[in-house]
Design a protein around this motif. Structure first.
Motif, PDB file in Angstrom:
ATOM      1  N   MET A 115      27.000   6.892  19.223  1.00  0.00           N
ATOM      2  CA  MET A 115      27.766   8.153  19.248  1.00  0.00           C
ATOM      3  C   MET A 115      27.478   9.031  18.048  1.00  0.00           C
ATOM      4  N   ILE A 149      18.554   1.820  20.248  1.00  0.00           N
ATOM      5  CA  ILE A 149      19.697   1.125  20.837  1.00  0.00           C
ATOM      6  C   ILE A 149      19.787   1.454  22.321  1.00  0.00           C
ATOM      7  N   ILE A 263      10.683   8.983  35.382  1.00  0.00           N
ATOM      8  CA  ILE A 263      11.515   9.805  34.496  1.00  0.00           C
ATOM      9  C   ILE A 263      12.801  10.181  35.216  1.00  0.00           C
ATOM     10  N   ILE A 264      12.661  10.674  36.441  1.00  0.00           N
ATOM     11  CA  ILE A 264      13.844  11.144  37.159  1.00  0.00           C
ATOM     12  C   ILE A 264      14.792   9.991  37.445  1.00  0.00           C
ATOM     13  N   VAL A 267      16.555   9.059  34.162  1.00  0.00           N
ATOM     14  CA  VAL A 267      17.587  10.025  33.789  1.00  0.00           C
ATOM     15  C   VAL A 267      18.792   9.886  34.709  1.00  0.00           C
ATOM     16  N   ALA A 268      18.525   9.744  36.004  1.00  0.00           N
ATOM     17  CA  ALA A 268      19.630   9.652  36.961  1.00  0.00           C
ATOM     18  C   ALA A 268      20.433   8.380  36.743  1.00  0.00           C
ATOM     19  N   ALA A 270      20.757   6.492  33.954  1.00  0.00           N
ATOM     20  CA  ALA A 270      21.465   6.300  32.698  1.00  0.00           C
ATOM     21  C   ALA A 270      22.061   7.586  32.134  1.00  0.00           C
ATOM     22  N   GLY A 271      21.624   8.710  32.671  1.00  0.00           N
ATOM     23  CA  GLY A 271      22.173   9.967  32.180  1.00  0.00           C
ATOM     24  C   GLY A 271      21.907  10.197  30.709  1.00  0.00           C
ATOM     25  N   ILE A 272      20.651   9.999  30.348  1.00  0.00           N
ATOM     26  CA  ILE A 272      20.317  10.174  28.937  1.00  0.00           C
ATOM     27  C   ILE A 272      19.793  11.569  28.681  1.00  0.00           C
ATOM     28  N   LYS A 273      19.771  11.882  27.438  1.00  0.00           N
ATOM     29  CA  LYS A 273      19.180  13.133  26.997  1.00  0.00           C
ATOM     30  C   LYS A 273      17.914  12.747  26.252  1.00  0.00           C
ATOM     31  N   GLY A 274      16.746  13.151  26.796  1.00  0.00           N
ATOM     32  CA  GLY A 274      15.457  12.722  26.253  1.00  0.00           C
ATOM     33  C   GLY A 274      15.195  12.960  24.846  1.00  0.00           C
TER      34      GLY A 274
ATOM     35  N   TYR B 173      17.954  18.767  33.822  1.00  0.00           N
ATOM     36  CA  TYR B 173      18.662  17.533  33.504  1.00  0.00           C
ATOM     37  C   TYR B 173      19.981  17.471  34.265  1.00  0.00           C
ATOM     38  N   ILE B 176      19.516  16.842  38.037  1.00  0.00           N
ATOM     39  CA  ILE B 176      19.200  15.450  38.397  1.00  0.00           C
ATOM     40  C   ILE B 176      20.475  14.603  38.407  1.00  0.00           C
ATOM     41  N   ILE B 177      21.319  14.793  37.406  1.00  0.00           N
ATOM     42  CA  ILE B 177      22.557  13.995  37.351  1.00  0.00           C
ATOM     43  C   ILE B 177      23.476  14.373  38.511  1.00  0.00           C
ATOM     44  N   PHE B 218      31.277  14.087  33.161  1.00  0.00           N
ATOM     45  CA  PHE B 218      30.243  13.472  32.329  1.00  0.00           C
ATOM     46  C   PHE B 218      29.266  14.536  31.818  1.00  0.00           C
TER      47      PHE B 218
END
Lengths: 274, 295
Positions: A115, A149, A263-264, A267-268, A270-274, B173, B176-177, B218
């Protein structure tokens, strides 16, 4: 039925309009990068250059040490990606397959630190690296990024989905833990590992604030930092500036198009920000 | 096979964890603690790691610094400008993409493209798009009879320029979510609503929006947190400056400037901790509501 077709047409119209808006900056970049200098600053703008100037790319490449910047970017990308994969595989294995004292506690502490915004870490890390004498060396660009992490978390989830019976079977056959990890778990986790590697590669290639702070000499700059200094030198030579920008943007676009599935999905999932 | 933690297993785990933990402890966990202490260092020699004086002065300095409040205000303006618009646009596009249409993959790829590109490089491209005299944006506006806007040199328009760039960059982004969230909605709801004669808008309003609210929540928290940290775009769009007359100075730019411009590590650490606190609050909100809002 006619109403249905009409609304379908409307959907396509909106999506195509949106796509044009998304692509326009790239089209404008490539178009400008191929123009003669006297065609750049004209109104109304010309979308297709009357004479395609591939030589702009060569001129831009040699107007600043882009060869050095590229080599640096590639070295940092490859070494930090491979390094992160190794530390991630080992740690994710421990967190998913070995039941040790304090496992949940350590894992929660790690998740908690996710965080904290990277900006908080910037100054102490700069001090640490100065004391190690690593500022303006490859170590400063690579070593702090050798573990993530987030990647450990992602791979741990994936390892959980691999049936435990496999490891029992391997153990009976006399396979050591370490060999089991590399010859069974790792090949099975290939999709997750590819996702982790690509996201890392994109992040490393595009990173700016960190390389800006830990490099001072021209020889150590990566592409984004080099591009910024070139942008002041290039002044109003927008055709050169756009050629240089293309050289940074296009490799990642190509990588994305080739491997977009990973990639998609990543992202889908885990919903991360690259 | 018994699966209880033993000393032996712990020793083995330590070996597996060592490489990752050495890096994470040195470059993530230690700095979190160190940064907190540094924010109280008022007289400090970082080369020798000597602290001569501690106190609350750094926090006093930033809270009395009009530039800090301005950067906080600008950042909030940026968040308010980007987050709602980006969510609405991406929700609409994701809903359209979720219909039975051709080329869905192609559209998705196109919308996602900006996300994988270098912020610095695309900001420089947008600098050229925003060019007051020869930029394409002013050209298109000119077609509608709007006179040229000094996007990057007029303090009124610097923030809108930044917002436009950020929305364009981050749309893919969110889409996609949203798409992943939409695909989790049971199609039978739509079927039932259709049989009952609900129109497309009613279906969107009464099924999609409520059932998608965890995803929307989210995305909004992630967008808010990331928007609070905006820096690269500012630096690249305005050529290393925080916009005309500081009109686009954000918190991270303020931290960067205190740290790297003025070498005042104590004040910069204090400002970084204020940013951390703001982000921490939003993360807590997310954790709190994330558990409640679940269908």
């Amino acid at each position: 039925m006619q109403k249905e077709a009409l609304s379908k047409g409307f959907i396509y119209l909106l999506l195509i309009l949106g796509s044009i808006l998304m692509l326009l900056p790239f089209v404008w970049m490539i178009s400008t990068s191929l123009k003669l200098p006297n065609e750049v600053m004209i109104m109304p703008p010309k979308w297709i250059p009357s004479d395609i100037q591939w030589s702009n790319y060569i001129e831009a490449w040699f107007s600043a040490p882009f060869a050095i910047y590229s080599v640096n970017s590639v070295i940092v990308l490859i070494s930090s990606t491979i390094g992160e994969l190794i530390t991630t595989i080992l740690a994710a294995y421990a967190f998913s397959r070995i039941n040790f004292y304090g496992r949940e506690l350590i894992f929660s502490v790690l998740l908690g630190t996710m965080m904290v915004p990277g900006e908080v870490l910037l100054i102490p890390n700069f001090v640490t690296l100065s004391n190690l004498g690593w500022i303006d060396h490859y170590q400063a660009l690579i070593v702090p990024w050798l573990a993530s992490i987030f990647s450990i978390f992602l791979l741990r989830q994936f390892f959980f989905s691999i049936p435990k019976e496999l490891s029992f079977a391997a153990k009976i056959d006399g396979c050591s833990d370490f060999r089991f990890l590399w010859s069974v778990m790792v090949p099975l986790a290939k999709p997750a590992l590819i996702t982790i590697a690509i996201l890392k590669a994109i992040g490393s290639w595009n990173a700016f604030l960190w390389p800006l702070i830990v490099t001072s000499s021209e020889e150590m700059r990566t592409l984004p930092v080099g591009l910024i200094s070139f942008s002041t030198d290039a002044g109003t030579r927008y055709e050169l500036l756009m050629a240089a920008s293309s050289m940074i943007i296009l490799p990642m676009i190509i990588l994305f198009i080739v491997l977009q599935k990973y990639i998609i999905e990543g992202v889908a999932r885990a919903g991360i920000k690259g | 096979m018994n699966d209880k933690p033993t000393l032996n297993k712990t020793l083995k785990a330590v070996l597996y964890l060592l490489p990752a933990l050495v890096i994470i402890v040195t470059f993530s966990i230690y700095p979190i603690v160190k940064s907190f202490f540094m924010s109280f260092y008022t007289d400090y020699d970082y080369f020798k790691d000597l602290v001569y004086a501690r106190g609350l002065d750094n926090y006093k300095v930033i809270f009395e610094d009009p530039e800090f409040w301005k950067s906080l205000g600008n950042t909030l303006l940026f968040v308010v400008g980007v987050v709602p618009l980006s969510i609405i646009i991406s929700l609409v596009i994701a809903t359209l993409l979720n219909q039975k249409i051709k080329f869905r993959g192609l559209f998705r790829t196109i919308y996602f493209l900006p996300f994988v590109t270098s912020v610095v490089a695309v900001s420089i491209v947008w600098r050229w798009i925003f060019h007051s005299q020869y930029g394409v944006l002013n050209y298109f506006l000119g077609l509608f009879g709007i006179s040229p806007i000094n996007w990057l040199t007029d303090p009124t328009w610097a923030m809108p320029s930044l917002v436009i760039l950020a929305i364009w960059k981050g749309l893919g982004y969110n889409i996609i979510i949203f798409l992943a969230g939409l695909q989790n909605i049971n199609q039978q709801y739509y079927l039932a609503a259709k049989i009952d004669g609900a129109g497309a808008w009613e279906r969107f309003k009464n099924i999609t929006v409520p059932l998608l609210s965890p995803t929307t929540f989210f995305i909004s928290i992630v967008s808010i947190i990331n928007s609070f940290k905006v820096f690269d775009e500012v630096y690249a769009l305005f050529g290393g400056q925080p916009g005309p007359a500081g009109s686009a100075e954000t918190i991270v730019y303020y931290i960067y400037n205190k740290f790297y411009g003025e070498w005042d590590f104590g004040v910069a650490s204090a400002a970084a901790y204020v940013l951390f606190l703001v982000i921490f609050i939003f993360t807590l909100i997310q954790l709190y509501f994330g558990k409640k809002v679940n269908y």
